[in-house]
Motif scaffolding. Structure first.
Motif, PDB file in Angstrom:
ATOM      1  N   ARG A 192       0.768  -1.012  -0.095  1.00 40.29           N
ATOM      2  CA  ARG A 192      -0.067  -0.032   0.001  1.00 40.29           C
ATOM      3  C   ARG A 192       1.012   1.400   0.191  1.00 40.29           C
ATOM      4  O   ARG A 192       0.584   2.075  -0.778  1.00 40.29           O
ATOM      5  CB  ARG A 192      -1.014  -0.133   1.272  1.00 40.29           C
ATOM      6  N   ASP A 196       0.217   0.600  -4.476  1.00 39.54           N
ATOM      7  CA  ASP A 196      -0.762  -0.114  -4.636  1.00 39.54           C
ATOM      8  C   ASP A 196      -2.280   0.487  -4.292  1.00 39.54           C
ATOM      9  O   ASP A 196      -2.307   1.027  -3.113  1.00 39.54           O
ATOM     10  CB  ASP A 196      -0.656  -1.671  -4.094  1.00 39.54           C
ATOM     11  N   ARG A 198      -5.300  -0.826  -4.035  1.00 41.91           N
ATOM     12  CA  ARG A 198      -6.126  -1.829  -3.736  1.00 41.91           C
ATOM     13  C   ARG A 198      -6.283  -1.199  -2.041  1.00 41.91           C
ATOM     14  O   ARG A 198      -5.236  -1.018  -1.420  1.00 41.91           O
ATOM     15  CB  ARG A 198      -5.654  -3.173  -3.860  1.00 41.91           C
ATOM     16  N   GLN A 202      -8.288  -5.692   0.823  1.00 44.86           N
ATOM     17  CA  GLN A 202      -8.156  -6.576  -0.373  1.00 44.86           C
ATOM     18  C   GLN A 202      -6.680  -7.054  -0.458  1.00 44.86           C
ATOM     19  O   GLN A 202      -6.550  -8.083  -0.913  1.00 44.86           O
ATOM     20  CB  GLN A 202      -8.422  -5.497  -1.525  1.00 44.86           C
ATOM     21  N   ASP A 206      -5.625 -10.721  -0.754  1.00 49.93           N
ATOM     22  CA  ASP A 206      -4.822 -11.165  -1.777  1.00 49.93           C
ATOM     23  C   ASP A 206      -3.309 -11.541  -1.459  1.00 49.93           C
ATOM     24  O   ASP A 206      -3.062 -12.824  -2.209  1.00 49.93           O
ATOM     25  CB  ASP A 206      -4.391 -10.023  -2.852  1.00 49.93           C
ATOM     26  N   PRO A 221      -3.043  -8.888  -8.721  1.00 48.43           N
ATOM     27  CA  PRO A 221      -4.304  -9.518  -8.374  1.00 48.43           C
ATOM     28  C   PRO A 221      -4.566 -10.861  -8.260  1.00 48.43           C
ATOM     29  O   PRO A 221      -4.097 -11.298  -9.646  1.00 48.43           O
ATOM     30  CB  PRO A 221      -5.413  -8.431  -8.918  1.00 48.43           C
TER      31      PRO A 221
END
Length: 458
Positions: A192, A196, A198, A202, A206, A221
């Motif tokens: 993150r 990223d 997402r 999530q 993942d 993903p």
């Protein structure tokens, strides 16, 4: 405000009524269990009556025994409307490892603590917390053994959810679970911070999937690679329709999701040939030489679940069962006694064993997809199997089991066989090629009647 307050009080009255009904159900279940003696048989008979799974019936029967015999004060509180079955179950989860005398001691102390306690003390979480303290006080020396027992019961469970999503739950020792979460969370946060887009939820999901599947966590993903059967009509595969797609062991999935799985290069495929008139599978693409393996796999594809009306265990986790006992020289033109698709059915280990249990009559007509079950106490349930694909002519679907009076004969067995249309005859010819020579079939390799005791019972 007065009207709202009145409705709130009515809700409280409903909750108290539900608690009293829960207490009555536990009393009845305890009496039935004591009278019947055979736990497995009575559980199977109660499943369609209570309209829950056999595992849930087992939980309720176990709860009834524990509450009625070991926690009489808790049972009395349920009768007066103070605590419902969920709160009682939270208490039982704490006292289950205790012996009967210690459990009754905790039960008495809990009743004393709750005599003048506020209403919030009856909330399940608060109730369980009080019981934990009483257990530690009553049996301090047993804490280590209880912890060891709980850690020995670690497990992994798959729970199908809605909208093409399922949950994977792992029960682990607390320090291992905490370490696993911390590692996944740290990797998700690193991705993150690296840009990223997402969400953290999530990313955690993942990353966990990547770690379990042996992929580089967080690189991309997760792809929808399939290791199970995906039933996709030709028109849906060609994007001409969005109907009729099913994932084996899960159920209906949206066609776009099915096409994503279908086009994923990591997915493992088998060609499934279906009779367009009935929607039933009649042959599989060959990747193995032994025809017995093809037959067992085709039966799994066709049935998809255990054939018992109230059991939904995926067929890939079931036994291959001969509806007529296996024989080497069967002259029955319908496949009676032979190792064939027409004589095969999918039964989970639990219901495979129940088939020959005294008092039970379980009949499955593989050709017509009709299951008829009669319990030891006379209730009869009938259900129909859904075809794999929607047929071009009307075919009865697998319905919820209907309870009827006991019958002397099974209509599915005695009804005359109807000659199928020309297209279906062709399909049966394809099926005949998948059927092994009845005189040379080895029962040990073609799904015999005996059970492998190392397999988990269900």
């Amino acid at each position: 405000m007065d009207a709202i307050r009145e409705k709130i009080e009515q809700v409280g009255g409903v909750r108290a009524l539900r608690a009293r009904l829960d207490a009555e159900e536990l009393s009845l279940l305890a009496e039935i269990s004591a009278d019947a003696g055979d736990g497995r048989g009575v559980v199977e008979e109660l499943a369609p009556v209570l309209r829950v799974s056999t595992r849930e019936v087992e939980r309720r029967v176990d709860d009834s025994r524990s509450v009625v015999r070991r926690m009489p004060q808790l049972h009395a509180a349920m009768r007066t409307g103070e605590v419902e079955s969920y709160g009682a179950r939270r208490v039982l989860a704490v006292v289950d490892p205790l012996d009967d005398d210690t459990a009754r001691q905790v039960d008495g102390l809990l009743a004393e603590k709750l005599t003048d306690a506020p209403e919030t003390a009856w909330q399940p979480g608060n109730l369980a917390q009080r019981v934990r303290r009483l257990v530690e006080k009553t049996d301090p020396d047993g804490q280590t053994e209880r912890a060891r027992q709980a850690r020995a019961e670690r497990k992994l469970e798959l729970a199908p959810g809605e909208h093409a999503v399922s949950s994977l739950e792992v029960s682990l020792p607390a320090e291992q679970a905490g370490a696993c979460y911390s590692r996944v969370d740290a990797m998700a946060r690193s991705l993150r911070h690296g840009g990223d887009r997402r969400t953290l939820d999530q990313l955690r999901a993942d990353v966990a999937a990547d770690l379990l599947l042996g992929r580089d966590p967080g690189v991309s993903p997760p792809e929808a690679a399939a290791m199970v059967y995906l039933h996709v009509p030709v028109d849906a595969a060609l994007s001409l329709s969005d109907d009729g797609c099913e994932l084996d062991g899960y159920g209906p999935v949206p066609a776009p999701i099915a096409r994503e799985i279908m086009t994923n290069e990591r997915s493992i495929w088998r060609a499934v040939l279906c009779d367009p008139g009935t929607g039933e599978p009649v042959d599989l693409g060959r990747t193995r030489r032994r025809p017995s393996a093809v037959i067992r796999e085709l039966v799994r594809v066709r049935d998809r679940e255990c054939v018992m009306p109230w059991c939904h265990r995926p067929a890939r986790h079931c036994d291959h069962d001969h509806e007529h006992p296996w024989t080497t020289n069967s002259g029955d033109s319908d496949g009676g006694g032979s190792t064939s698709v027409a004589n095969g059915g999918s039964r989970c280990r639990r219901h495979h064993r129940l088939k020959d249990h005294p008092g039970w009559s379980t009949r499955y007509d593989p050709v017509h997809g009709v299951t008829r079950v009669t319990t030891p106490h006379g209730a009869t349930y009938t259900a129909h199997r859904d075809p794999v694909l929607t047929p071009t002519r009307h075919t009865p679907k697998r319905t919820a089991p209907k309870r009827t009076e006991p019958a002397r004969e099974d209509p599915a067995r005695t009804a005359p066989t109807r000659q199928a249309p020309g297209r279906q005859v062709s399909a049966r010819r394809q099926l005949a090629r998948a059927e092994p020579d009845r005189e040379t079939t080895d029962p040990g390799t073609a799904g015999p009647e005996h059970h492998d005791d190392d397999s988990p019972p269900f």
